[in-house]
Scaffold this motif. Structure first.
Motif, PDB file in Angstrom:
ATOM      1  N   VAL A  67      -0.696 -15.574 -34.554  1.00 31.50           N
ATOM      2  CA  VAL A  67       0.392 -16.475 -34.951  1.00 31.50           C
ATOM      3  C   VAL A  67       0.787 -16.234 -36.405  1.00 31.50           C
ATOM      4  CG1 VAL A  67       0.997 -18.894 -35.366  1.00 31.50           C
ATOM      5  CG2 VAL A  67      -0.159 -18.242 -33.245  1.00 31.50           C
ATOM      6  N   THR A  68      -0.207 -16.024 -37.266  1.00 31.72           N
ATOM      7  CA  THR A  68       0.092 -15.797 -38.678  1.00 31.72           C
ATOM      8  C   THR A  68       0.961 -14.560 -38.869  1.00 31.72           C
ATOM      9  OG1 THR A  68      -2.026 -16.778 -39.310  1.00 31.72           O
ATOM     10  CG2 THR A  68      -0.891 -15.476 -40.973  1.00 31.72           C
ATOM     11  N   TYR A  69       0.657 -13.497 -38.121  1.00 31.92           N
ATOM     12  CA  TYR A  69       1.396 -12.245 -38.295  1.00 31.92           C
ATOM     13  C   TYR A  69       2.733 -12.270 -37.561  1.00 31.92           C
ATOM     14  CZ  TYR A  69       2.337  -7.230 -38.464  1.00 31.92           C
ATOM     15  OH  TYR A  69       2.919  -5.999 -38.675  1.00 31.92           O
ATOM     16  N   VAL A  85      -3.492 -11.242 -42.351  1.00 36.97           N
ATOM     17  CA  VAL A  85      -4.905 -11.453 -42.029  1.00 36.97           C
ATOM     18  C   VAL A  85      -5.586 -12.267 -43.124  1.00 36.97           C
ATOM     19  CG1 VAL A  85      -7.114 -10.315 -41.653  1.00 36.97           C
ATOM     20  CG2 VAL A  85      -5.059  -9.386 -40.606  1.00 36.97           C
ATOM     21  N   ALA A  86      -5.279 -11.980 -44.379  1.00 37.69           N
ATOM     22  CA  ALA A  86      -5.878 -12.730 -45.491  1.00 37.69           C
ATOM     23  C   ALA A  86      -5.512 -14.205 -45.407  1.00 37.69           C
ATOM     24  CB  ALA A  86      -5.425 -12.144 -46.829  1.00 37.69           C
ATOM     25  N   ILE A 159      -5.966  -6.944 -34.165  1.00 36.02           N
ATOM     26  CA  ILE A 159      -4.914  -7.476 -33.298  1.00 36.02           C
ATOM     27  C   ILE A 159      -3.536  -7.275 -33.921  1.00 36.02           C
ATOM     28  CG2 ILE A 159      -5.026  -9.805 -34.266  1.00 36.02           C
ATOM     29  CD1 ILE A 159      -4.262  -8.899 -30.598  1.00 36.02           C
ATOM     30  N   VAL A 160      -3.478  -7.204 -35.255  1.00 35.10           N
ATOM     31  CA  VAL A 160      -2.193  -6.986 -35.933  1.00 35.10           C
ATOM     32  C   VAL A 160      -2.122  -5.572 -36.505  1.00 35.10           C
ATOM     33  CG1 VAL A 160      -1.887  -9.435 -36.438  1.00 35.10           C
ATOM     34  CG2 VAL A 160      -3.039  -7.969 -38.115  1.00 35.10           C
TER      35      VAL A 160
END
Length: 214
Positions: A67-69, A85-86, A159-160
């Motif tokens: 979701v973040t990416y 990711v961070a 995953i990203v």
């Protein structure tokens, strides 16, 4: 499995360490804010942070990174894999550490707070000089245990498309067709990172238990 492949694994290890450090340090800072909000006595703050913790503890880290990416990109906030990711690891860590530290703050005897209030110490002084030093000591074993989980959780950054230790191992395995050898080395590198932390956490837990029993 030659020197070039092993060097590539070490580069992946470097990124794993950096991701873990960024996620843990930033998560500590944000987690402290979450813990203080959870114990503030302000109903709205406590409900908001309780919901925040529930969301991140109730969903997989893999989904959070996804979701973040990809999710932020849909609303126009395009991040590269490292940044996404961070941020994802920071949010994840802040929720868990916030709850760990909330429990540690509440584990400090109430008499300490009452005595500080009787001395007319303000909130900042009470927390900084009396409550937090004791709470941090109580929380150390659980905090170290979470750091171990966070280090292993960085493997989900693939995953990203981010190349950390696990993804580096997968790339090499696909090139030389020696998965047992490659992932044996990858596992050994994770073990070398996590095992000392696990031992330290266990020793601290035993030491604090012995001190509490006296």
């Amino acid at each position: 499995m030659g020197s070039e492949e092993f060097t590539f694994l070490l580069i992946g290890l470097k990124w794993t360490v950096l991701l873990s450090a960024v996620g843990f340090i930033c998560g500590c800072l944000a987690g402290l804010g979450v813990a203080l909000a959870r114990t503030s006595g302000i109903s709205l703050l406590e409900r908001v942070t309780a919901t925040y913790i529930a969301v991140f503890q109730g969903t997989p880290l893999l989904m959070q990174l996804f979701v973040t990416y990809y999710g932020l990109a849909l609303i126009g906030l395009k991040l590269d894999a490292w940044e996404a990711v961070a941020i994802g690891l920071t949010l994840h860590a802040s929720a868990y550490l916030g709850e760990i530290w909330r429990g540690s703050i509440e584990a400090v005897p109430r008499g300490q707070t009452e005595a500080a209030k009787a001395l007319s110490l303000r909130y900042v002084s009470r927390m900084k000089d009396i409550i937090l030093p004791q709470a941090i000591r109580i929380s150390l074993p659980a905090t170290i245990g979470f750091l171990v989980q966070l280090i292993k959780g960085t493997s989900l950054a693939s995953i990203v498309g981010f190349t950390e230790l696990t993804r580096a191992g997968n790339i090499i395995s696909n090139q030389i067709f020696q998965p047992l050898t490659v992932f044996g080395i990858v596992g050994a590198l994770y073990f070398l990172m996590c095992c000392p932390l696990t031992i330290v956490g266990a020793r601290l837990e035993r030491r604090f238990a012995a001190a509490h029993a006296r």
